[in-house]
Design an enzyme around this catalytic site. Structure first.
Site, mmCIF file in Angstrom:
data_model
loop_
_atom_site.group_PDB
_atom_site.id
_atom_site.type_symbol
_atom_site.label_atom_id
_atom_site.label_comp_id
_atom_site.label_asym_id
_atom_site.label_seq_id
_atom_site.Cartn_x
_atom_site.Cartn_y
_atom_site.Cartn_z
ATOM 1 N N GLU A 1 19.749 20.590 -3.554
ATOM 2 C CA GLU A 1 19.662 19.150 -3.307
ATOM 3 C C GLU A 1 18.632 18.452 -4.185
ATOM 4 O OE1 GLU A 1 18.602 18.755 0.817
ATOM 5 O OE2 GLU A 1 16.871 20.065 0.639
ATOM 6 N N ASP B 1 20.170 13.893 -0.487
ATOM 7 C CA ASP B 1 18.873 14.137 -1.119
ATOM 8 C C ASP B 1 19.010 14.237 -2.635
ATOM 9 O OD1 ASP B 1 16.352 14.289 0.321
ATOM 10 O OD2 ASP B 1 17.324 15.765 1.591
ATOM 11 N N ASP C 1 19.365 10.103 8.279
ATOM 12 C CA ASP C 1 18.195 10.955 8.404
ATOM 13 C C ASP C 1 17.294 10.670 7.209
ATOM 14 O OD1 ASP C 1 19.337 12.285 6.270
ATOM 15 O OD2 ASP C 1 19.654 14.171 7.316
ATOM 16 N N ARG D 1 16.228 25.668 10.013
ATOM 17 C CA ARG D 1 15.777 25.062 8.763
ATOM 18 C C ARG D 1 14.287 24.755 8.853
ATOM 19 N NH1 ARG D 1 18.646 20.003 5.601
ATOM 20 N NH2 ARG D 1 18.290 18.924 7.578
#
Length: 714
Positions: free
Chosen positions: A422, A450, A622, A332
C-alpha cells in the site's frame, strides 16, 4: 495522572501492567519477568533501528521533493526520473527468481480462495460477528439488501420478495451444483443413498461435490456440498416459515463465507494510550482463548454473542466430517511510524507502538496455540504488517518477529506476516519485499486507498493531481493491481499464501458489488476485502463461479502484465481545465469525508465509520480514505488550484452538513456554528498541515487531538 510502574528500564502504564500480568500471561509458558525484559530489549535495541528507517523515509522524500521542484516543466516519465529514483535508493535492482519458503499455513490462507473481513478489534460485537461470519445465509443476503435490484419493503416479511429470493438462490444452485435430469427449482426430495446425494432420485452432475449430511439419510436435516473448496449447506425444515412453503422443505441456503478475517489494531481503531490498547488486546485475547463474548440489546431483548462452534456432518463414507465454524483470524499490528504513551523507554520517550503490538499480540495468540480446535490448526500466528516502505522495512519486521519468537520461546517462523502493498516504494520493489520475508510471508494485498494517499504525498511537488475519481482511471492503478498478482505468483505464493484485493467501500450497494467484485477472483486474487458478514456471503458466490487457482495458472503462464515505469506514472492533472463548479464539488466532497470521519474519531474514539458522501451514499471511511482526501486538498492548496479561504469556507459549510447527518446520535458534538471544537481543528490540521505530515499519514494529528480531547474531559 498516569500511574507508571518500572519494568526493566521501562516506565509502563499501570493499566497495561495489570492486564499483562493479571490476564495475558495466565495460562501460557511466559512469566512477567521474561515478558518485560523482552519488551525492554525490543524497545532499546530495535527502537534506534526503527528511528533510522523513518529518517531514511524523510531523507528520500526530501530528495524527491527537490527533484520535482527542479523539473517543473516535465512529466513523470521524462528522461532521468527513473535513473534518479535508482540513484537515491528508491527503486532497487530486482534480484534472481525465488520461491517463498513459508510452511505450516492453514488452508483458509494457502489453498481455499474466499472473502476476507477487516474489523476493529476494539469492538467486541463486530469482532465476534466477523469471526462467526464463516457461515452466512444466502436467503438473508438476498432478502435484506439491494442484491436483487431493490431494497426490501418496510414492515413484516414480504412473501413475494421471499419467493424471489428462493428462486434466485436456486439459480445459484443450478449453476454450481447442477442435477442430471432436473433443476433445484423443481426438486421435491433430497436424500442420501449408498453414500450419494439423490435429488428426486437423480444424481448431481458431479457427485463428488456432495460431502456430507446431518440427520437421517432418507430425510436429512442438512446437506453439505463443496465447490472450489468452499462449502454450501442446504437446510431442510418443514416447520420453518420458509421451509413449510417449499416443496422440498428447503428452509435456507447457508454459504461458507468469510474464510478469514483481520482483527484490526490499526486503521479502523482509535487507540492512543494504554486504556485503548488494553481494550484491543483484551478482545484479541478473548478470541485466542475462545471465550470472548458480548451482551447487548437487540429488538428489546438481551442477546449474548459468543464464538460459534465447529460444524459436524456425516460424510458419504459414514465417518464424521468436521468443518470450522469460525473464520481464520489475522491480527493487524500498527506500522513502523507511531509511538504510544502506554510505555516509556529509559530516556522517557514513548516506545514504538509496532514493537509493543508485535510482542503483545503474539503472546496473546499463544493461548490459541495451546488449544486443539482453535484458530490455527497448524500452530501458526498470523500478523498483518501495514505501511512498510520498501524491502529494508519488511526485513526489519522479519527481524522483529524473530526476536519476539525468541522472547516467547516459539519456534522460528511461527509468526506469519502479511505484507500490505500500500506504499509506493513497496509496490516498486515488491519482489524484493517478499524476498525479505520469504520464510514467513503468507499474504500480500493491494490497498488502493493508502496507496493513493502515498502517491499524492510522494509526488506532492510534481504538480496538481487529478480529482479522486479520475486518479483511479489512470494507467498506474491497473499496473499496480496486476503486478501485485503477477509478482506474487512468480514468487510462489500460489498454494502457500493469500494474494488479496482491497475493500468494497459501499456497504449498502450489494447489487453493484455482485456485478463488479467478481473481477477480483478473475484477476487471480484468492481473497478480497468486504465490509460486512452479509457482503462476505454474497461475495462468496464469486468464488464458486471462478476457479481462482485455474485463473492464477493462466496468469502465471503469460508473464507480467505491466512494468514499473507504468506503475510509477504520476496521476497528475496534466490539463487541469476544471470549471469553478467542478473544483467546488471536489473540495466539498473531500471536506465532508474528512469531517464525517474525524469528528467520530476524535470525539467518540470510533476508528471506522460509514460516512455519507456529498451524494448521500454511505461510504466506509477509515484512516486510509482520510489520508487520500486530506492529501488531495493539501496538494490543490499547494499548487494554487484553490485558496485557503475557499477550503475553509468549504470546511465550514460541510461541517454544518455533517452536523445534520448526525442529528440522531446522542453522543455527537456539533462543530457549527463555532467551528472551534477539537475535532474540527483536527480536520483542519489534516488539510492545512497536510504537506508536513510524514508520508501524508493522518495518525500524528489524530492521536494528538484525541489525547487532547481525552485530557479535556478527564
Amino acid at each position: 495522572m498516569t500511574q507508571r510502574i518500572e519494568k526493566h528500564g521501562l516506565q509502563v502504564d499501570k493499566i497495561l501492567v495489570d492486564f499483562i500480568e493479571g490476564e495475558a500471561l495466565n495460562g501460557i509458558d511466559v512469566d512477567a519477568e521474561q515478558f518485560w525484559a523482552g519488551l525492554s530489549d525490543l524497545a532499546h535495541t530495535f527502537g534506534p533501528k526503527n528511528r533510522a528507517l523513518l529518517a531514511e523515509r524523510e531523507e528520500i522524500q526530501s530528495k524527491i521533493d527537490a527533484w520535482h521542484k527542479d523539473h517543473k516543466a516535465g512529466g513523470d516519465t521524462r528522461d532521468g526520473y527513473f535513473e534518479f529514483l535508482r540513484e537515491i535508493g528508491y527503486l532497487l535492482p530486482e534480484g534472481d527468481s525465488f520461491q517463498i519458503e513459508t510452511q505450516n499455513v492453514d488452508p483458509e490462507i494457502a489453498t481455499v480462495p474466499g472473502p476476507q473481513l477487516v474489523v476493529p478489534v476494539t469492538n467486541a460485537r463486530f469482532a465476534l460477528n466477523a469471526a462467526n461470519a464463516r457461515w452466512g445465509s444466502l436467503y438473508d443476503g438476498f432478502y435484506g439488501t439491494d442484491a436483487m435490484g431493490s431494497l426490501p419493503p418496510k414492515g413484516p416479511y414480504d412473501k413475494g420478495r421471499g419467493a424471489r429470493v428462493v428462486a434466485r438462490a436456486r439459480v445459484f444452485l443450478d449453476d454450481v451444483f447442477p442435477i442430471n435430469g432436473t433443476s433445484h427449482a423443481d426438486a421435491r426430495r433430497y436424500h442420501v443413498q449408498d453414500g450419494a446425494l439423490l435429488v428426486d432420485d437423480l444424481p448431481l452432475a458431479d457427485p463428488e461435490k456432495f460431502v456430507g449430511y446431518q440427520g437421517h439419510p432418507k430425510a436429512p436435516d442438512a446437506v453439505i456440498l463443496r465447490n472450489n473448496g468452499l462449502h454450501v449447506e442446504l437446510v431442510f425444515d418443514r416447520t420453518h416459515v420458509i421451509g413449510s412453503r417449499d416443496q422440498a422443505g428447503l428452509a435456507d441456503v447457508v454459504m461458507e463465507s468469510a474464510l478469514s478475517a483481520i482483527m484490526d489494531c490499526e486503521d479502523s481503531v482509535a487507540c492512543v494510550d494504554a486504556e485503548d490498547k488494553v481494550v484491543a488486546y483484551s478482545n484479541w485475547l478473548g478470541l485466542m482463548r475462545g471465550d470472548l463474548e458480548e451482551t447487548f440489546e437487540k429488538g428489546g431483548t438481551q442477546v449474548t454473542r459468543r464464538l460459534n462452534a465447529d460444524r459436524s456432518y456425516t460424510a458419504p463414507d459414514g465417518f464424521e466430517l468436521t468443518l470450522k465454524g469460525r473464520a481464520l483470524l489475522w491480527v493487524r499490528n500498527v506500522g513502523h511510524l507511531m509511538t504510544n504513551p502506554a510505555v516509556l523507554d529509559r530516556d522517557g520517550a514513548e516506545i514504538f507502538e509496532g514493537l509493543m503490538d508485535a510482542l503483545c499480540t503474539v503472546a496473546l495468540a499463544m493461548h490459541d496455540l495451546k488449544r486443539d480446535s482453535g484458530n490455527s490448526v497448524h500452530g501458526s500466528v498470523y500478523v498483518v504488517k501495514p505501511k512498510m516502505h520498501g524491502p529494508a522495512e519488511v526485513a526489519f519486521s522479519d527481524e522483529i518477529f524473530a526476536k519476539v519468537e525468541d522472547i516467547l520461546g516459539l519456534p522460528r517462523n511461527t509468526v506469519k506476516i502479511g505484507i500490505m502493498d500500500e506504499e509506493r516504494r513497496t509496490s516498486a520493489n515488491l519482489k524484493e519485499c517478499i524476498r525479505a520475508a520469504k520464510a514467513r510471508v503468507a499474504f500480500i494485498n493491494t490497498g488502493f486507498l493508502d496507496r493513493t494517499g502515498d502517491e499524492i504525498h510522494t509526488s506532492m511537488e510534481a504538480g496538481p493531481f487529478s480529482r479522486k475519481d479520475f486518479i483511479k482511471r489512470k494507467a498506474w492503478i491497473g499496473a499496480y493491481e496486476n503486478l501485485n498478482v503477477d509478482i506474487g505468483l512468480e514468487c510462489g505464493l500460489q498454494g502457500k499464501a493469500q494474494i488479496g484485493k482491497g475493500m468494497w467501500a459501499m456497504p449498502d450497494m450489494m447489487a453493484s458489488m455482485l456485478e463488479q467484485k467478481i473481477e477480483h477472483p478473475k484477476a487471480g486474487a484468492n481473497c478480497a476485502w468486504v465490509p460486512s458478514p452479509t457482503a462476505a456471503t454474497l461475495h462468496a458466490m464469486h468464488y464458486h463461479m471462478i476457479d481462482v487457482l485455474k485463473a492464477q495458472d493462466r496468469i502465471k503462464a503469460n508473464g507480467r502484465r505491466a512494468n514499473v515505469q507504468t506503475l510509477l506514472e504520476i496521476p497528475l492533472a496534466k490539463y487541469a481545465r476544471w470549471n469553478a463548479e467542478q473544483i467546488q464539488r471536489e473540495v466539498e466532497n473531500n471536506a465532508q469525508g474528512i469531517l464525517g470521519y474525524v469528528v467520530r474519531w476524535i470525539d467518540q474514539g470510533v476508528g471506522c465509520s460509514k460516512v455519507p458522501d456529498i451524494n448521500d451514499i454511505g461510504l466506509m471511511e477509515d484512516r486510509a480514505t482520510c489520508r487520500i482526501s486530506s492529501q488531495a486538498l493539501a496538494n490543490w492548496l499547494h499548487h494554487g488550484v484553490v485558496t485557503e479561504d475557499q477550503v475553509r469556507a468549504a470546511m465550514e459549510k460541510m461541517a454544518e452538513v455533517v452536523d445534520r447527518q448526525n442529528e440522531g446520535d446522542n453522543l455527537y458534538r456539533k462543530m457549527a456554528p463555532g467551528f472551534d471544537t477539537i475535532a474540527y481543528q483536527a480536520a483542519c490540521d489534516l488539510v492545512f498541515k497536510g504537506r508536513e505530515q510524514p508520508s501524508g499519514y493522518t495518525e500524528p494529528v489524530l492521536h494528538a487531538r484525541r489525547l487532547e480531547l481525552k485530557a479535556s474531559v478527564a
